[in-house]
Design a protein around this motif. Structure first.
Motif, PDB file in Angstrom:
ATOM      1  N   ILE A  47       0.897  -1.241  -0.226  1.00 41.46           N
ATOM      2  CA  ILE A  47      -0.116  -0.092   0.124  1.00 41.46           C
ATOM      3  C   ILE A  47       0.772   1.264  -0.189  1.00 41.46           C
ATOM      4  O   ILE A  47       0.793   2.365  -0.671  1.00 41.46           O
ATOM      5  N   VAL A  48       1.977   1.246   0.846  1.00 43.73           N
ATOM      6  CA  VAL A  48       2.694   2.335   0.991  1.00 43.73           C
ATOM      7  C   VAL A  48       3.606   2.791  -0.418  1.00 43.73           C
ATOM      8  O   VAL A  48       3.464   3.765  -0.955  1.00 43.73           O
ATOM      9  N   THR A  49       3.707   1.584  -1.306  1.00 43.74           N
ATOM     10  CA  THR A  49       4.411   1.703  -2.645  1.00 43.74           C
ATOM     11  C   THR A  49       3.275   2.526  -3.433  1.00 43.74           C
ATOM     12  O   THR A  49       3.612   3.140  -4.209  1.00 43.74           O
ATOM     13  N   SER A  50       2.109   1.887  -3.433  1.00 43.65           N
ATOM     14  CA  SER A  50       0.906   2.253  -4.307  1.00 43.65           C
ATOM     15  C   SER A  50       0.642   3.569  -3.980  1.00 43.65           C
ATOM     16  O   SER A  50       0.357   4.388  -4.850  1.00 43.65           O
ATOM     17  N   LEU A  51       0.614   4.149  -2.564  1.00 44.12           N
ATOM     18  CA  LEU A  51       0.456   5.588  -2.405  1.00 44.12           C
ATOM     19  C   LEU A  51       1.389   6.483  -2.935  1.00 44.12           C
ATOM     20  O   LEU A  51       1.266   7.485  -3.555  1.00 44.12           O
ATOM     21  N   ARG A  52       2.830   6.242  -2.806  1.00 42.68           N
ATOM     22  CA  ARG A  52       3.863   6.889  -3.455  1.00 42.68           C
ATOM     23  C   ARG A  52       3.719   7.046  -5.110  1.00 42.68           C
ATOM     24  O   ARG A  52       3.820   8.230  -5.509  1.00 42.68           O
ATOM     25  N   ARG A  53       3.337   5.930  -5.652  1.00 36.77           N
ATOM     26  CA  ARG A  53       3.071   5.856  -7.065  1.00 36.77           C
ATOM     27  C   ARG A  53       2.025   6.926  -7.499  1.00 36.77           C
ATOM     28  O   ARG A  53       2.078   7.345  -8.694  1.00 36.77           O
ATOM     29  N   HIS A  54       0.880   6.849  -6.614  1.00 43.00           N
ATOM     30  CA  HIS A  54      -0.063   7.981  -7.004  1.00 43.00           C
ATOM     31  C   HIS A  54       0.186   9.573  -6.486  1.00 43.00           C
ATOM     32  O   HIS A  54      -0.881  10.220  -6.651  1.00 43.00           O
ATOM     33  N   GLY A  55       1.345   9.453  -6.018  1.00 43.18           N
ATOM     34  CA  GLY A  55       1.529  10.837  -5.554  1.00 43.18           C
ATOM     35  C   GLY A  55       1.211  11.236  -4.251  1.00 43.18           C
ATOM     36  O   GLY A  55       1.282  12.413  -3.829  1.00 43.18           O
ATOM     37  N   HIS A  56       0.926  10.359  -3.341  1.00 41.10           N
ATOM     38  CA  HIS A  56       0.450  10.833  -2.172  1.00 41.10           C
ATOM     39  C   HIS A  56       1.721  10.771  -1.192  1.00 41.10           C
ATOM     40  O   HIS A  56       2.761   9.927  -1.443  1.00 41.10           O
ATOM     41  N   ASP A  57       1.502  10.943   0.136  1.00 38.69           N
ATOM     42  CA  ASP A  57       2.617  11.074   1.123  1.00 38.69           C
ATOM     43  C   ASP A  57       2.180  10.178   2.168  1.00 38.69           C
ATOM     44  O   ASP A  57       1.617  10.323   3.198  1.00 38.69           O
ATOM     45  N   PRO A  58       2.694   9.014   2.063  1.00 36.56           N
ATOM     46  CA  PRO A  58       2.500   7.946   3.386  1.00 36.56           C
ATOM     47  C   PRO A  58       3.250   8.122   4.610  1.00 36.56           C
ATOM     48  O   PRO A  58       4.583   8.339   4.448  1.00 36.56           O
ATOM     49  N   VAL A  59       2.621   7.834   5.908  1.00 37.98           N
ATOM     50  CA  VAL A  59       3.494   7.821   6.960  1.00 37.98           C
ATOM     51  C   VAL A  59       3.049   6.421   7.401  1.00 37.98           C
ATOM     52  O   VAL A  59       2.080   5.983   7.539  1.00 37.98           O
ATOM     53  N   VAL A  60       4.319   5.919   7.829  1.00 37.47           N
ATOM     54  CA  VAL A  60       4.288   4.450   8.352  1.00 37.47           C
ATOM     55  C   VAL A  60       4.374   4.248   9.807  1.00 37.47           C
ATOM     56  O   VAL A  60       5.214   5.044  10.671  1.00 37.47           O
ATOM     57  N   LEU A  61       3.128   3.540  10.565  1.00 36.71           N
ATOM     58  CA  LEU A  61       3.483   3.369  11.832  1.00 36.71           C
ATOM     59  C   LEU A  61       3.251   1.546  12.050  1.00 36.71           C
ATOM     60  O   LEU A  61       2.356   0.915  11.561  1.00 36.71           O
ATOM     61  N   ASP A  62       4.349   1.281  12.584  1.00 35.91           N
ATOM     62  CA  ASP A  62       4.660  -0.355  12.645  1.00 35.91           C
ATOM     63  C   ASP A  62       5.511  -0.693  13.805  1.00 35.91           C
ATOM     64  O   ASP A  62       6.407  -0.077  14.122  1.00 35.91           O
ATOM     65  N   ALA A  63       4.882  -1.433  14.482  1.00 36.33           N
ATOM     66  CA  ALA A  63       5.824  -2.065  15.927  1.00 36.33           C
ATOM     67  C   ALA A  63       6.802  -3.031  15.574  1.00 36.33           C
ATOM     68  O   ALA A  63       7.759  -3.442  16.630  1.00 36.33           O
ATOM     69  N   LEU A  64       6.979  -3.444  14.326  1.00 35.32           N
ATOM     70  CA  LEU A  64       7.991  -4.520  13.816  1.00 35.32           C
ATOM     71  C   LEU A  64       8.050  -5.750  14.696  1.00 35.32           C
ATOM     72  O   LEU A  64       9.180  -6.134  15.267  1.00 35.32           O
ATOM     73  N   LEU A  65       6.936  -6.230  15.153  1.00 36.78           N
ATOM     74  CA  LEU A  65       7.039  -7.245  15.991  1.00 36.78           C
ATOM     75  C   LEU A  65       7.460  -8.510  15.498  1.00 36.78           C
ATOM     76  O   LEU A  65       7.319  -8.797  14.457  1.00 36.78           O
ATOM     77  N   PRO A  66       8.397  -9.429  16.327  1.00 29.39           N
ATOM     78  CA  PRO A  66       9.142 -10.375  15.905  1.00 29.39           C
ATOM     79  C   PRO A  66       7.939 -11.518  15.159  1.00 29.39           C
ATOM     80  O   PRO A  66       8.623 -12.029  14.250  1.00 29.39           O
TER      81      PRO A  66
END
Length: 356
Positions: free
Chosen positions: A16-35
């Motif tokens: 989704i982040v990749t698609s948002l950038r491709r469409h000209g949007h500005d993604p902000v990512v929140l992720d806990a990176l849980l194991p």
């Protein structure tokens, strides 16, 4: 549009982040990176990245600054191991969603796209030659153990014909994960009514594609089969392999999220004060046995083995009618089944979780 993507480093979220950038949007990512999802932590996503848990109000408030809409993908997924997983599912999925929505209400963010799931329906749509459309109950352990996998008509016991389920079908979640996904939708609807917001739940069907996790009880069936092939083992197909599903490519799902996010601000596209559900499937139903065979053939073997085993809580047939998403928001899946399986057969997977 500046969009917060929770779980944005995960399988679907990263696409989704990749698609948002491709469409000209500005993604902000929140992720806990849980194991459990990231046993080998990935490099931090490009751009604005917040590492933290969606259940932590302060972390969520920081991630929401300057955001126009939220794409909520962070969740504990899959059927899990057994009912002992219930507290973890409820905490990650429902408490996490409640914390996020409360912070959105406080921050004045009024647009939400939620990662919903087809599991909220339970079994799919069935028709009896005598009684028309019917709703069979859960399959019994005795029937499953005897190899009677097809649900019968609840009125006369006749064999049923499976069909496509639409968004107006009654919900009937049949395991803990399914229950938490339906609760997320109810929470989103309550939030939308309270703040006059716009919310969409994209009810994903069986998502597959590059970057799926491997060797984990919390992944989907396509991941199980791909993991087996990577180890040189035959995919093990439960029941008789004739269960029907709708396998939809992750890039198509990512595009559906972008379409839905853009509709949040399009005049008249979405009603305020409700959470509108949309099935998100390919429209090309296949059996699990067909999928295993196609994946094994593209990988070069070994051929799948039909085991007759079963899991309580699994449903027999669930396939999507995604016309509403196509007609109302203009989304179209682009990756056909054969092309997607050929790619997935050799695509990289995420590393295995570390055994507990």
């Amino acid at each position: 549009m500046r969009v917060l993507v929770t779980g944005g480093a995960g399988f679907i979220g990263s696409h989704i982040v990749t698609s948002l950038r491709r469409h000209g949007h500005d993604p902000v990512v929140l992720d806990a990176l849980l194991p459990a999802a990231h046993p080998a932590p990935p490099p931090p996503p490009e751009g604005d990245f917040h590492r933290g848990d969606v259940r932590d109000p302060e972390t969520v408030r920081a991630a929401l600054r300057g955001v126009d809409a939220v794409c909520h993908q962070a969740a504990m997924v899959g059927l899990g191991k057994d009912f002992a997983d219930a507290p973890a599912y409820v905490s990650a999925n429902d408490l996490g969603t409640a914390v996020l929505l409360a912070a959105m209400a406080e921050a004045g963010v009024r647009g939400l796209v939620l990662a919903g799931s087809m599991v909220v329906y339970g079994e799919g749509r069935y028709a009896c030659p005598r009684h028309g459309v019917v709703r069979p109950g859960p399959r019994t352990p005795a029937d499953l153990a005897a190899g009677r996998f097809e649900p019968g008509c609840p009125a006369c016991g006749a064999r049923l014909s499976p069909g496509l389920v639409d968004e107006d079908a009654p919900t009937d979640p049949r395991n803990v994960y399914a229950t938490t996904k339906l609760t997320q939708e109810h929470l989103a609807a309550a939030w939308a009514r309270c703040v006059d917001g716009r919310a969409v739940s994209l009810r994903y069907h069986n998502v597959y594609g590059p970057g799926m996790p491997r060797d984990t009880p919390y992944a989907g069936v396509a991941s199980f089969f791909r993991s087996s092939l990577a180890r040189g083992e035959a995919p093990r197909v439960f029941e008789d392999g004739r269960q029907r599903r709708d396998f939809v490519h992750v890039r198509d799902v990512a595009e559906a999220n972008v379409v839905a996010l853009e509709a949040l601000t399009a005049p008249g596209a979405l009603a305020p004060g409700v959470c509108t559900p949309y099935n998100t499937g390919s429209g090309d139903p296949r059996t699990i046995g067909e999928m295993a065979s196609a994946l094994a053939a593209a990988h070069g073997g070994p051929e799948p083995v039909v085991t007759g085993e079963f899991r309580l809580g699994d449903v027999r047939h669930i396939t999507a009618d995604s016309r509403r998403l196509r007609d109302e928001l203009g989304w179209r899946p682009r990756v056909d089944f054969a092309t997607g399986m050929r790619e997935f057969a050799h695509a990289a997977q995420r590393p295995s979780p570390t055994p507990a």
